[in-house]
Scaffold this active site. Sequence first.
Site, PDB file in Angstrom:
ATOM      1  N   HIS A   1     -85.982  60.644  55.363  1.00 23.95           N
ATOM      2  CA  HIS A   1     -85.253  59.787  56.302  1.00 23.95           C
ATOM      3  C   HIS A   1     -84.965  60.573  57.569  1.00 23.95           C
ATOM      4  O   HIS A   1     -84.726  61.776  57.529  1.00 23.95           O
ATOM      5  CB  HIS A   1     -83.941  59.262  55.691  1.00 23.95           C
ATOM      6  CG  HIS A   1     -83.103  60.323  55.067  1.00 23.95           C
ATOM      7  ND1 HIS A   1     -83.389  60.853  53.817  1.00 23.95           N
ATOM      8  CD2 HIS A   1     -82.015  60.988  55.511  1.00 23.95           C
ATOM      9  CE1 HIS A   1     -82.507  61.788  53.528  1.00 23.95           C
ATOM     10  NE2 HIS A   1     -81.658  61.903  54.546  1.00 23.95           N
TER      11      HIS A   1
ATOM     12  N   ASN B   1     -83.313  66.551  57.723  1.00 24.51           N
ATOM     13  CA  ASN B   1     -82.986  67.621  56.778  1.00 24.51           C
ATOM     14  C   ASN B   1     -84.079  67.659  55.715  1.00 24.51           C
ATOM     15  O   ASN B   1     -84.479  66.613  55.184  1.00 24.51           O
ATOM     16  CB  ASN B   1     -81.623  67.353  56.143  1.00 24.51           C
ATOM     17  CG  ASN B   1     -80.501  67.376  57.158  1.00 24.51           C
ATOM     18  OD1 ASN B   1     -80.527  68.160  58.105  1.00 24.51           O
ATOM     19  ND2 ASN B   1     -79.515  66.512  56.986  1.00 24.51           N
TER      20      ASN B   1
ATOM     21  N   HIS C   1     -82.326  60.926  60.554  1.00 23.31           N
ATOM     22  CA  HIS C   1     -80.988  60.567  61.033  1.00 23.31           C
ATOM     23  C   HIS C   1     -81.062  60.287  62.528  1.00 23.31           C
ATOM     24  O   HIS C   1     -81.646  61.062  63.290  1.00 23.31           O
ATOM     25  CB  HIS C   1     -80.005  61.726  60.844  1.00 23.31           C
ATOM     26  CG  HIS C   1     -79.712  62.087  59.417  1.00 23.31           C
ATOM     27  ND1 HIS C   1     -78.578  61.658  58.759  1.00 23.31           N
ATOM     28  CD2 HIS C   1     -80.393  62.849  58.533  1.00 23.31           C
ATOM     29  CE1 HIS C   1     -78.574  62.160  57.523  1.00 23.31           C
ATOM     30  NE2 HIS C   1     -79.660  62.890  57.364  1.00 23.31           N
TER      31      HIS C   1
ATOM     32  N   GLY D   1     -80.544  71.210  53.902  1.00 15.39           N
ATOM     33  CA  GLY D   1     -79.375  70.357  53.712  1.00 15.39           C
ATOM     34  C   GLY D   1     -79.700  68.949  53.264  1.00 15.39           C
ATOM     35  O   GLY D   1     -78.854  68.053  53.369  1.00 15.39           O
ATOM     36  N   GLN D   2     -80.903  68.743  52.730  1.00 15.94           N
ATOM     37  CA  GLN D   2     -81.286  67.396  52.286  1.00 15.94           C
ATOM     38  C   GLN D   2     -80.587  67.066  50.968  1.00 15.94           C
ATOM     39  O   GLN D   2     -80.640  67.858  50.018  1.00 15.94           O
ATOM     40  CB  GLN D   2     -82.808  67.321  52.103  1.00 15.94           C
ATOM     41  CG  GLN D   2     -83.314  65.923  51.767  1.00 15.94           C
ATOM     42  CD  GLN D   2     -84.837  65.853  51.731  1.00 15.94           C
ATOM     43  OE1 GLN D   2     -85.520  66.876  51.821  1.00 15.94           O
ATOM     44  NE2 GLN D   2     -85.362  64.652  51.591  1.00 15.94           N
TER      45      GLN D   2
ATOM     46  N   ASP E   1     -75.878  54.556  58.091  1.00 16.71           N
ATOM     47  CA  ASP E   1     -75.471  55.551  57.101  1.00 16.71           C
ATOM     48  C   ASP E   1     -74.109  55.136  56.528  1.00 16.71           C
ATOM     49  O   ASP E   1     -73.211  54.714  57.259  1.00 16.71           O
ATOM     50  CB  ASP E   1     -75.384  56.943  57.745  1.00 16.71           C
ATOM     51  CG  ASP E   1     -75.325  58.062  56.712  1.00 16.71           C
ATOM     52  OD1 ASP E   1     -76.272  58.848  56.636  1.00 16.71           O
ATOM     53  OD2 ASP E   1     -74.312  58.125  55.975  1.00 16.71           O
TER      54      ASP E   1
HETATM   55  P1  5GP Z   1     -79.412  64.038  53.875  1.00 18.84           P
HETATM   56  O1  5GP Z   1     -78.219  64.838  53.434  1.00 18.84           O
HETATM   57  O2  5GP Z   1     -80.385  63.869  52.724  1.00 18.84           O
HETATM   58  O3  5GP Z   1     -80.052  64.508  55.135  1.00 18.84           O
HETATM   59  O4  5GP Z   1     -78.859  62.615  54.249  1.00 18.84           O
HETATM   60  C1  5GP Z   1     -78.536  61.641  53.293  1.00 18.84           C
HETATM   61  C2  5GP Z   1     -77.687  60.607  53.993  1.00 18.84           C
HETATM   62  O5  5GP Z   1     -77.705  59.433  53.215  1.00 18.84           O
HETATM   63  C3  5GP Z   1     -76.224  61.028  54.156  1.00 18.84           C
HETATM   64  O6  5GP Z   1     -75.881  61.000  55.533  1.00 18.84           O
HETATM   65  C4  5GP Z   1     -75.461  59.996  53.338  1.00 18.84           C
HETATM   66  O7  5GP Z   1     -74.245  59.613  53.938  1.00 18.84           O
HETATM   67  C5  5GP Z   1     -76.446  58.840  53.268  1.00 18.84           C
HETATM   68  N1  5GP Z   1     -76.340  58.032  52.074  1.00 18.84           N
HETATM   69  C6  5GP Z   1     -76.238  58.486  50.777  1.00 18.84           C
HETATM   70  N2  5GP Z   1     -76.197  57.447  49.936  1.00 18.84           N
HETATM   71  C7  5GP Z   1     -76.269  56.320  50.694  1.00 18.84           C
HETATM   72  C8  5GP Z   1     -76.252  54.920  50.374  1.00 18.84           C
HETATM   73  O8  5GP Z   1     -76.172  54.500  49.216  1.00 18.84           O
HETATM   74  N3  5GP Z   1     -76.343  54.052  51.412  1.00 18.84           N
HETATM   75  C9  5GP Z   1     -76.455  54.484  52.721  1.00 18.84           C
HETATM   76  N4  5GP Z   1     -76.535  53.530  53.668  1.00 18.84           N
HETATM   77  N5  5GP Z   1     -76.453  55.789  53.046  1.00 18.84           N
HETATM   78  C10 5GP Z   1     -76.368  56.692  52.049  1.00 18.84           C
END
Ligand code: 5GP
Length: 115
Positions: free
Chosen positions: A101, A88, A103, A94-95, A31
């Site tokens: 994906h 999420n 985590h 919280g997505q 991440d």
């Molecule tokens: P969500 O909020 O959708 O559950 O998680 C999205 C995750 O993607 C966040 O933890 C954020 O830091 C990560 N993320 C967003 N953009 C990028 C990116 O360009 N590269 C990587 N490696 N992670 C990303």
Amino acid sequence: MNQDCIFCRIAGGQIPAKELYRDEDVLAIEDVNPQAPCHALVLPLQHHDNIATLVEAGDGATTGKLFEVASRLGRERGGENGFRLVINTGSNGGQTVNHLHVHVLAGRPMTWPPG
Ligand code: 5GP
Ligand code: ZN
């Protein structure tokens, strides 16, 4: 491949990411904004908006593969102290990136309930 999707672009190699694992179905990356000493993301190479749409599509093999890879990374990084998997889903979940994906968080004690 969805050109507007950042994780599709990472999966396609158009945006760089630190890759931890890749096979014909899934990709694991670091991440970019880690919330724990280990914070990996495991995603299907094929675009699915979230876990609900993947399950609705009936692709149990990919669902299983995501959990296999996420669990293996958690065991490798968390050792005997354990780890946390989070998916999420949607706005209340919280997505923020609408490409499914998982985590994988490890390396520190987690708290509960989540925010
Ligand atoms: P969500 O909020 O959708 O559950 O998680 C999205 C995750 O993607 C966040 O933890 C954020 O830091 C990560 N993320 C967003 N953009 C990028 C990116 O360009 N590269 C990587 N490696 N992670 C990303
Ligand atoms: Zn995508």
